[in-house]
Motif scaffolding. Structure first.
Motif, PDB file in Angstrom:
ATOM      1  N   ASP A 105       0.839  -1.210   0.000  1.00  0.00           N
ATOM      2  CA  ASP A 105       0.000   0.000   0.000  1.00  0.00           C
ATOM      3  C   ASP A 105       0.871   1.255   0.000  1.00  0.00           C
ATOM      4  O   ASP A 105       0.620   2.194  -0.756  1.00  0.00           O
ATOM      5  CB  ASP A 105      -0.914   0.019   1.233  1.00  0.00           C
ATOM      6  N   ARG A 146      -8.296  -5.969  -1.661  1.00  0.00           N
ATOM      7  CA  ARG A 146      -9.451  -5.063  -1.596  1.00  0.00           C
ATOM      8  C   ARG A 146     -10.065  -5.081  -0.199  1.00  0.00           C
ATOM      9  O   ARG A 146     -10.194  -6.136   0.418  1.00  0.00           O
ATOM     10  CB  ARG A 146     -10.493  -5.509  -2.620  1.00  0.00           C
ATOM     11  N   ARG A 204      -9.042   2.062  -4.218  1.00  0.00           N
ATOM     12  CA  ARG A 204      -8.218   1.924  -5.433  1.00  0.00           C
ATOM     13  C   ARG A 204      -6.808   1.463  -5.081  1.00  0.00           C
ATOM     14  O   ARG A 204      -6.238   0.597  -5.762  1.00  0.00           O
ATOM     15  CB  ARG A 204      -8.187   3.231  -6.220  1.00  0.00           C
ATOM     16  N   VAL A 205      -6.215   2.027  -4.022  1.00  0.00           N
ATOM     17  CA  VAL A 205      -4.878   1.603  -3.610  1.00  0.00           C
ATOM     18  C   VAL A 205      -4.902   0.145  -3.175  1.00  0.00           C
ATOM     19  O   VAL A 205      -4.069  -0.659  -3.613  1.00  0.00           O
ATOM     20  CB  VAL A 205      -4.328   2.505  -2.478  1.00  0.00           C
ATOM     21  N   HIS A 206      -5.840  -0.214  -2.313  1.00  0.00           N
ATOM     22  CA  HIS A 206      -5.912  -1.596  -1.841  1.00  0.00           C
ATOM     23  C   HIS A 206      -6.128  -2.579  -2.992  1.00  0.00           C
ATOM     24  O   HIS A 206      -5.513  -3.647  -3.022  1.00  0.00           O
ATOM     25  CB  HIS A 206      -7.035  -1.756  -0.822  1.00  0.00           C
ATOM     26  N   GLU A 207      -6.974  -2.235  -3.937  1.00  0.00           N
ATOM     27  CA  GLU A 207      -7.217  -3.127  -5.081  1.00  0.00           C
ATOM     28  C   GLU A 207      -5.949  -3.325  -5.892  1.00  0.00           C
ATOM     29  O   GLU A 207      -5.606  -4.452  -6.268  1.00  0.00           O
ATOM     30  CB  GLU A 207      -8.337  -2.575  -5.951  1.00  0.00           C
ATOM     31  N   ARG A 208      -5.250  -2.238  -6.151  1.00  0.00           N
ATOM     32  CA  ARG A 208      -4.003  -2.345  -6.925  1.00  0.00           C
ATOM     33  C   ARG A 208      -2.937  -3.130  -6.176  1.00  0.00           C
ATOM     34  O   ARG A 208      -2.114  -3.806  -6.779  1.00  0.00           O
ATOM     35  CB  ARG A 208      -3.488  -0.958  -7.287  1.00  0.00           C
ATOM     36  N   ALA A 209      -2.951  -3.045  -4.837  1.00  0.00           N
ATOM     37  CA  ALA A 209      -1.972  -3.773  -4.024  1.00  0.00           C
ATOM     38  C   ALA A 209      -2.373  -5.242  -3.837  1.00  0.00           C
ATOM     39  O   ALA A 209      -1.596  -6.027  -3.300  1.00  0.00           O
ATOM     40  CB  ALA A 209      -1.813  -3.083  -2.672  1.00  0.00           C
ATOM     41  N   GLY A 210      -3.591  -5.592  -4.257  1.00  0.00           N
ATOM     42  CA  GLY A 210      -4.003  -6.983  -4.230  1.00  0.00           C
ATOM     43  C   GLY A 210      -4.805  -7.420  -3.025  1.00  0.00           C
ATOM     44  O   GLY A 210      -4.959  -8.623  -2.795  1.00  0.00           O
ATOM     45  N   ILE A 241       2.413   2.674  -3.300  1.00  0.00           N
ATOM     46  CA  ILE A 241       1.606   3.349  -4.327  1.00  0.00           C
ATOM     47  C   ILE A 241       0.624   4.369  -3.763  1.00  0.00           C
ATOM     48  O   ILE A 241      -0.105   4.999  -4.518  1.00  0.00           O
ATOM     49  CB  ILE A 241       0.848   2.317  -5.198  1.00  0.00           C
ATOM     50  N   GLU A 299       0.057   7.997  -5.233  1.00  0.00           N
ATOM     51  CA  GLU A 299      -0.619   8.161  -6.520  1.00  0.00           C
ATOM     52  C   GLU A 299      -2.095   8.513  -6.352  1.00  0.00           C
ATOM     53  O   GLU A 299      -2.714   9.047  -7.265  1.00  0.00           O
ATOM     54  CB  GLU A 299      -0.462   6.893  -7.354  1.00  0.00           C
ATOM     55  N   GLU A 300      -2.646   8.219  -5.169  1.00  0.00           N
ATOM     56  CA  GLU A 300      -4.055   8.532  -4.884  1.00  0.00           C
ATOM     57  C   GLU A 300      -4.180   9.572  -3.764  1.00  0.00           C
ATOM     58  O   GLU A 300      -5.269   9.795  -3.255  1.00  0.00           O
ATOM     59  CB  GLU A 300      -4.813   7.263  -4.495  1.00  0.00           C
TER      60      GLU A 300
END
Length: 82
Positions: free
Chosen positions: A26, A71, A63-69, A29, A32-33
């Motif tokens: 987390d 959710r 969005r950050v959690h989803e991108r980090a895998g 990235i 970025e948000e």
């Protein structure tokens, strides 16, 4: 900036190392948000993980959690603290 507490379920047996790795993913990235994850806690027995953050919105956190895998199952605003 508003604070939020998000909750992840189903992470039964999570280890301290796995929690640190997820938190680091987390942090890598979050900028970025415009999110800042402050701290994470876990209960390996129940499989529940909690994350405290500052963010412009719950959607930015997700969005950050989803991108980090990983959710979040819930994201709650924390408008008052003591």
């Amino acid at each position: 900036m508003p604070q939020f507490m998000d909750v992840h379920h189903g992470m039964n047996g999570i280890t301290a190392d796995q929690l640190r790795q997820a938190h680091r993913a987390d942090l890598a990235i979050e900028g970025e948000e415009n999110v800042h994850f402050e701290k994470a806690w876990a209960d390996p027995e129940s499989g529940t993980v909690y994350c405290l953050s500052e963010a412009p919105s719950a959607e930015a956190i997700q969005r950050v959690h989803e991108r980090a895998g990983h959710r979040a199952d819930e994201v709650h605003p924390v408008p008052l603290t003591a």
